[in-house]
Design a protein around this motif. Structure first.
Motif, PDB file in Angstrom:
ATOM      1  N   ARG A 272       0.726  -1.149  -0.091  1.00  0.00           N
ATOM      2  CA  ARG A 272       0.083  -0.198  -0.058  1.00  0.00           C
ATOM      3  C   ARG A 272       0.990   1.336   0.069  1.00  0.00           C
ATOM      4  N   LEU A 273       1.956   1.286   0.973  1.00  0.00           N
ATOM      5  CA  LEU A 273       2.583   2.474   0.984  1.00  0.00           C
ATOM      6  C   LEU A 273       3.431   2.712  -0.384  1.00  0.00           C
ATOM      7  N   ASP A 274       3.917   1.576  -0.971  1.00  0.00           N
ATOM      8  CA  ASP A 274       4.877   1.585  -2.291  1.00  0.00           C
ATOM      9  C   ASP A 274       3.751   2.076  -3.386  1.00  0.00           C
ATOM     10  N   ALA A 275       2.490   1.817  -3.390  1.00  0.00           N
ATOM     11  CA  ALA A 275       1.537   2.204  -4.427  1.00  0.00           C
ATOM     12  C   ALA A 275       0.943   3.568  -4.285  1.00  0.00           C
ATOM     13  N   GLU A 276       0.931   3.881  -3.067  1.00  0.00           N
ATOM     14  CA  GLU A 276       0.082   5.162  -2.460  1.00  0.00           C
ATOM     15  C   GLU A 276       0.728   6.115  -1.752  1.00  0.00           C
ATOM     16  N   GLY A 277       1.831   5.774  -1.208  1.00  0.00           N
ATOM     17  CA  GLY A 277       2.592   6.652  -0.446  1.00  0.00           C
ATOM     18  C   GLY A 277       1.590   6.682   1.147  1.00  0.00           C
ATOM     19  N   ASP A 278       1.797   7.584   1.996  1.00  0.00           N
ATOM     20  CA  ASP A 278       1.520   7.786   2.994  1.00  0.00           C
ATOM     21  C   ASP A 278       0.352   8.995   3.201  1.00  0.00           C
ATOM     22  N   PRO A 279      -0.940   8.568   3.283  1.00  0.00           N
ATOM     23  CA  PRO A 279      -2.004   9.733   3.222  1.00  0.00           C
ATOM     24  C   PRO A 279      -1.725  10.910   4.194  1.00  0.00           C
ATOM     25  N   TRP A 280      -1.007  10.474   5.418  1.00  0.00           N
ATOM     26  CA  TRP A 280      -0.967  11.546   6.327  1.00  0.00           C
ATOM     27  C   TRP A 280       0.534  12.383   6.285  1.00  0.00           C
ATOM     28  N   LYS A 281       1.106  12.390   5.014  1.00  0.00           N
ATOM     29  CA  LYS A 281       2.323  12.926   4.930  1.00  0.00           C
ATOM     30  C   LYS A 281       2.429  14.396   5.392  1.00  0.00           C
ATOM     31  N   ALA A 282       1.252  15.063   4.902  1.00  0.00           N
ATOM     32  CA  ALA A 282       1.467  16.581   5.128  1.00  0.00           C
ATOM     33  C   ALA A 282       0.670  17.054   6.120  1.00  0.00           C
ATOM     34  N   ILE A 283       0.284  15.904   7.302  1.00  0.00           N
ATOM     35  CA  ILE A 283      -0.572  16.451   8.214  1.00  0.00           C
ATOM     36  C   ILE A 283      -0.167  17.605   9.040  1.00  0.00           C
ATOM     37  N   GLY A 284       0.985  17.622   9.152  1.00  0.00           N
ATOM     38  CA  GLY A 284       1.433  18.774   9.975  1.00  0.00           C
ATOM     39  C   GLY A 284       1.275  20.230   9.228  1.00  0.00           C
ATOM     40  N   SER A 285       1.122  20.205   7.892  1.00  0.00           N
ATOM     41  CA  SER A 285       0.790  21.377   7.275  1.00  0.00           C
ATOM     42  C   SER A 285      -0.752  21.932   7.518  1.00  0.00           C
ATOM     43  N   HIS A 286      -1.471  21.031   8.010  1.00  0.00           N
ATOM     44  CA  HIS A 286      -2.793  21.376   8.167  1.00  0.00           C
ATOM     45  C   HIS A 286      -3.242  21.798   9.664  1.00  0.00           C
ATOM     46  N   ALA A 287      -2.135  21.741  10.401  1.00  0.00           N
ATOM     47  CA  ALA A 287      -2.418  22.415  11.743  1.00  0.00           C
ATOM     48  C   ALA A 287      -2.973  23.801  11.875  1.00  0.00           C
ATOM     49  N   ARG A 288      -4.183  23.841  12.958  1.00  0.00           N
ATOM     50  CA  ARG A 288      -4.699  25.194  13.146  1.00  0.00           C
ATOM     51  C   ARG A 288      -4.711  25.527  14.684  1.00  0.00           C
ATOM     52  N   ALA A 289      -4.915  26.593  14.838  1.00  0.00           N
ATOM     53  CA  ALA A 289      -4.900  27.203  16.157  1.00  0.00           C
ATOM     54  C   ALA A 289      -6.052  26.770  16.577  1.00  0.00           C
ATOM     55  N   LEU A 290      -6.310  26.346  17.890  1.00  0.00           N
ATOM     56  CA  LEU A 290      -7.559  25.694  18.473  1.00  0.00           C
ATOM     57  C   LEU A 290      -8.750  26.802  18.823  1.00  0.00           C
ATOM     58  N   GLY A 291      -8.148  28.216  19.397  1.00  0.00           N
ATOM     59  CA  GLY A 291      -8.719  28.948  19.960  1.00  0.00           C
ATOM     60  C   GLY A 291      -9.944  29.301  19.064  1.00  0.00           C
ATOM     61  N   PRO A 292      -9.958  29.510  17.641  1.00  0.00           N
ATOM     62  CA  PRO A 292     -11.159  29.994  17.155  1.00  0.00           C
ATOM     63  C   PRO A 292     -12.047  28.935  17.039  1.00  0.00           C
ATOM     64  N   ALA A 293     -11.783  27.647  16.938  1.00  0.00           N
ATOM     65  CA  ALA A 293     -12.708  26.632  16.919  1.00  0.00           C
ATOM     66  C   ALA A 293     -13.363  26.605  18.177  1.00  0.00           C
ATOM     67  N   ILE A 294     -12.631  26.710  19.492  1.00  0.00           N
ATOM     68  CA  ILE A 294     -13.328  26.599  20.903  1.00  0.00           C
ATOM     69  C   ILE A 294     -14.443  27.815  20.763  1.00  0.00           C
ATOM     70  N   ARG A 295     -13.870  28.976  20.280  1.00  0.00           N
ATOM     71  CA  ARG A 295     -14.993  30.318  20.383  1.00  0.00           C
ATOM     72  C   ARG A 295     -16.050  29.967  19.467  1.00  0.00           C
ATOM     73  N   THR A 296     -15.889  29.362  18.374  1.00  0.00           N
ATOM     74  CA  THR A 296     -17.086  29.106  17.386  1.00  0.00           C
ATOM     75  C   THR A 296     -17.841  28.164  18.036  1.00  0.00           C
ATOM     76  N   LEU A 297     -17.531  26.905  18.817  1.00  0.00           N
ATOM     77  CA  LEU A 297     -18.361  25.925  19.530  1.00  0.00           C
ATOM     78  C   LEU A 297     -18.914  26.597  20.673  1.00  0.00           C
ATOM     79  N   GLN A 298     -18.465  27.411  21.350  1.00  0.00           N
ATOM     80  CA  GLN A 298     -19.074  28.046  22.475  1.00  0.00           C
ATOM     81  C   GLN A 298     -20.240  28.912  22.014  1.00  0.00           C
ATOM     82  N   ARG A 299     -20.037  29.648  20.737  1.00  0.00           N
ATOM     83  CA  ARG A 299     -21.172  30.511  20.353  1.00  0.00           C
ATOM     84  C   ARG A 299     -22.294  29.606  19.910  1.00  0.00           C
ATOM     85  N   ALA A 300     -22.037  28.615  19.230  1.00  0.00           N
ATOM     86  CA  ALA A 300     -23.006  27.636  18.973  1.00  0.00           C
ATOM     87  C   ALA A 300     -23.854  26.994  20.049  1.00  0.00           C
TER      88      ALA A 300
END
Length: 300
Positions: A272-300
């Motif tokens: 699987r890795l040879d054919a497709e590579g790692d689907p999570w290879k770029a996971i770190g580049s998608h990191a977001r600050a959690l603060g805005p998500a916390i505030r959005t959930l609190q408002r909801a």
């Protein structure tokens, strides 16, 4: 029987290499070490600098195992390590920062690696948010549906979810984060997200801690989001007869009816890795600050 395998710049000695570790699959200790060497380029970025808890099975997975947190004294100096606080003192964990360490651990009868959601340089500030979807019955179609619903909710909060089979019964949904919030805030947010998810489907989902209270529902477990907690690492092998592997997924694979928590194993994950590579290879580049998500959930 002793064998040596090349892992990066090191030759790692595997003693009792012909000992059968997975009787159901006929796989030996050498097979296990070769697995970790082969998946190393994909796996190491997901565990690098994270304190590890290690499941060891000296008699194979049919025997009893034990959990290692404190690094044994006989481990060589080239194995990276990190000392962190624990209740009443300190503990020094292994860090698997290269392929040679992965292979060496297999040679020490370690089958499964469990990684912290934070890294050793800032252990109080996690960079992974983990939801464990744990079914009470063998209905994986419902687990896949729950993961997709959770992913939709997380995206509505401005976060980017990733999914992984656990090699056991369920799925993990993992969110990369910037290291700005301490564990208490992260866990509180995870609990609120889980409650929101369950409110949308209370007949199939639950946050009940006691198994007796869950019935046939899927447990949305957020308990891994705490200091010194850990979750199975990507590409780690589970101590089950067929040697299943915890496997990162493309999100669209959650639509695949053939998907199962044990779909990929030691003999098949390399292809699987040879054919497709790692689907999570770029996971770190998608990191977001959690603060805005916390505030959005609190408002909801």
């Amino acid at each position: 029987m002793t064998e040596r395998i090349r892992a990066g710049r090191r030759a790692v000695e595997i003693t009792h290499a012909d000992r059968v570790v997975f009787p159901g699959a006929g796989l030996t200790k050498l097979d296990l070490a070769r697995h970790y060497e082969r998946v190393g380029p994909a796996m190491v970025p997901h565990v690098r600098d994270r304190p590890l808890a290690l499941d060891a099975y000296p008699e194979g997975v049919q025997g009893s195992g034990y959990l290692i947190k404190q690094i044994p004294g006989h481990f060589p100096d080239w194995i990276a390590r990190a000392t962190v606080r624990k209740r009443g003192g300190e503990v020094t964990h292994v860090l698997a920062n290269d392929r040679a360490t992965l292979a060496y651990l297999a040679g020490q009868n370690v089958v499964t690696l469990h990684a912290w959601p934070s890294r050793a340089d800032r252990p109080d500030y996690p960079d992974r948010l983990i939801f464990d979807l744990d079914p009470s019955r063998e209905r994986f179609v419902e687990v896949r549906a729950a993961a997709r619903a959770l992913g939709d909710l997380l995206r509505d909060l401005g976060l980017v979810p990733f999914a992984m089979t656990t090699g056991s019964r369920g799925l993990h949904v993992v969110v990369p984060m910037r290291r700005r919030e301490p564990f208490d805030a992260v866990r509180a947010f995870a609990r609120a997200v889980a409650q929101e998810l369950v409110a949308g489907d209370p007949k199939r989902l639950t946050t009940a801690q006691r198994k007796a209270d869950r019935g046939q529902r899927i447990f949305v477990d957020v308990n891994r989001n705490g200091y010194a907690q850990h979750a199975v690492a990507a590409y780690a092998v589970r101590p089950r007869a067929t040697a299943p592997v915890a496997t990162p997924l493309r999100w669209d694979e959650l639509e695949d009816r053939r998907l199962s928590p044990e779909r990929w194993t030691v003999p098949t994950i390399g292809d699987r890795l040879d054919a497709e590579g790692d689907p999570w290879k770029a996971i770190g580049s998608h990191a977001r600050a959690l603060g805005p998500a916390i505030r959005t959930l609190q408002r909801a």
